[in-house]
Motif scaffolding. Sequence first.
Motif, short mmCIF file in Angstrom:
data_model
loop_
_atom_site.label_atom_id
_atom_site.label_comp_id
_atom_site.label_asym_id
_atom_site.label_seq_id
_atom_site.Cartn_x
_atom_site.Cartn_y
_atom_site.Cartn_z
N PRO A 2 0.83 -1.21 0.00
CA PRO A 2 0.00 0.00 0.00
C PRO A 2 0.86 1.26 0.00
CG PRO A 2 -0.36 -1.28 2.02
CD PRO A 2 0.66 -2.01 1.19
N SER A 3 0.36 2.26 -0.68
CA SER A 3 1.04 3.55 -0.72
C SER A 3 0.43 4.44 0.36
CB SER A 3 0.84 4.17 -2.10
OG SER A 3 1.22 5.52 -2.07
N LEU A 4 1.24 4.84 1.34
CA LEU A 4 0.78 5.63 2.47
C LEU A 4 1.38 7.02 2.38
CD1 LEU A 4 -0.89 5.28 5.05
CD2 LEU A 4 1.20 4.60 6.21
N THR A 5 0.54 8.06 2.46
CA THR A 5 1.04 9.44 2.44
C THR A 5 0.40 10.23 3.57
OG1 THR A 5 -0.67 10.07 0.85
CG2 THR A 5 1.46 9.50 -0.06
N PHE A 6 1.14 11.23 4.04
CA PHE A 6 0.67 12.14 5.07
C PHE A 6 0.82 13.55 4.52
CE2 PHE A 6 2.07 8.35 7.17
CZ PHE A 6 1.09 8.12 8.12
N VAL A 64 -6.84 7.11 -0.79
CA VAL A 64 -8.09 7.19 -0.02
C VAL A 64 -7.79 7.72 1.38
CG1 VAL A 64 -9.99 5.84 0.97
CG2 VAL A 64 -9.08 5.25 -1.29
N LEU A 65 -8.52 8.74 1.78
CA LEU A 65 -8.33 9.33 3.10
C LEU A 65 -8.75 8.33 4.17
CD1 LEU A 65 -8.73 12.99 3.66
CD2 LEU A 65 -9.45 11.49 5.46
N ILE A 66 -7.86 8.07 5.14
CA ILE A 66 -8.14 7.05 6.16
C ILE A 66 -8.05 7.56 7.58
CG2 ILE A 66 -7.55 5.07 4.70
CD1 ILE A 66 -4.77 5.07 6.10
N GLY A 67 -7.71 8.84 7.78
CA GLY A 67 -7.67 9.37 9.13
C GLY A 67 -6.98 10.70 9.21
N MET A 87 -8.53 13.30 16.39
CA MET A 87 -7.64 12.16 16.11
C MET A 87 -8.54 10.95 15.85
SD MET A 87 -4.78 10.56 15.98
CE MET A 87 -4.79 8.81 15.74
N TYR A 88 -8.79 10.70 14.57
CA TYR A 88 -9.69 9.60 14.18
C TYR A 88 -9.11 8.84 13.01
CZ TYR A 88 -13.11 11.73 17.23
OH TYR A 88 -13.74 12.23 18.33
N LEU A 89 -9.34 7.52 13.02
CA LEU A 89 -8.90 6.65 11.93
C LEU A 89 -10.07 5.80 11.47
CD1 LEU A 89 -5.59 5.29 13.50
CD2 LEU A 89 -5.79 7.07 11.76
N SER A 90 -10.10 5.50 10.18
CA SER A 90 -11.09 4.54 9.68
C SER A 90 -10.68 3.15 10.17
CB SER A 90 -11.15 4.59 8.16
OG SER A 90 -9.93 4.13 7.62
N PRO A 91 -11.61 2.20 10.25
CA PRO A 91 -11.26 0.85 10.71
C PRO A 91 -10.09 0.24 9.94
CG PRO A 91 -13.64 1.07 10.62
CD PRO A 91 -13.06 2.33 10.01
N ALA A 92 -10.01 0.49 8.64
CA ALA A 92 -8.94 -0.08 7.82
C ALA A 92 -7.56 0.47 8.18
CB ALA A 92 -9.22 0.19 6.34
N ALA A 93 -7.52 1.62 8.85
CA ALA A 93 -6.25 2.26 9.17
C ALA A 93 -5.71 1.86 10.54
CB ALA A 93 -6.43 3.78 9.14
#
Length: 161
Positions: A2-6, A64-67, A87-93
């Motif tokens: 997965p490609s993760l970006t901040f 996709v925005l995940i948190g 400070m919130y994350l989707s379940p997938a994150a």
Amino acid sequence: MPSLTFRTIQPADNQALAIIVRNALAEFGANKPGTVFYDATTDALYELFQQQGSIYYVAEENGVLIGGAGIFPSPGLPADTGELVKMYLSPAARGKGIGKILIEKALAFAKDAGYRKVYLETMPELRKAVSVYEKFGFKYLDGPLGNTGHFGCDVWMLKEL
């Protein structure tokens, strides 16, 4: 892989973030009055975080925005204290260290912005988050600081930077 970006929040993130925040609160039974579930600013986070002394970081996986998580100079807090907010994350994150990275980024901003302390409010329903905050060195307070208006939160913590 997965490609993760901040990155920092953009106007187009508002709707996806509001959904993540409200779904997380509902998932843990914390969608009650006096929380950000009913806060109008939850639908306009980009605009909220244009205020001086604030920032909001989002995490994306494969676009996709995940948190997200931010620092905000909440009303009534001492001038040297910012609040760790939204400070919130989707379940997938969850469980991937993404929340840890978001908190690290937020705390680094707080220090660079001149804050000496970071405050947060949460609730027992969000147990997993509370344990993460403890690992970051947040200490429990006996009552709230400032005037956040979130009377539904009954766990208050403070960290010295």
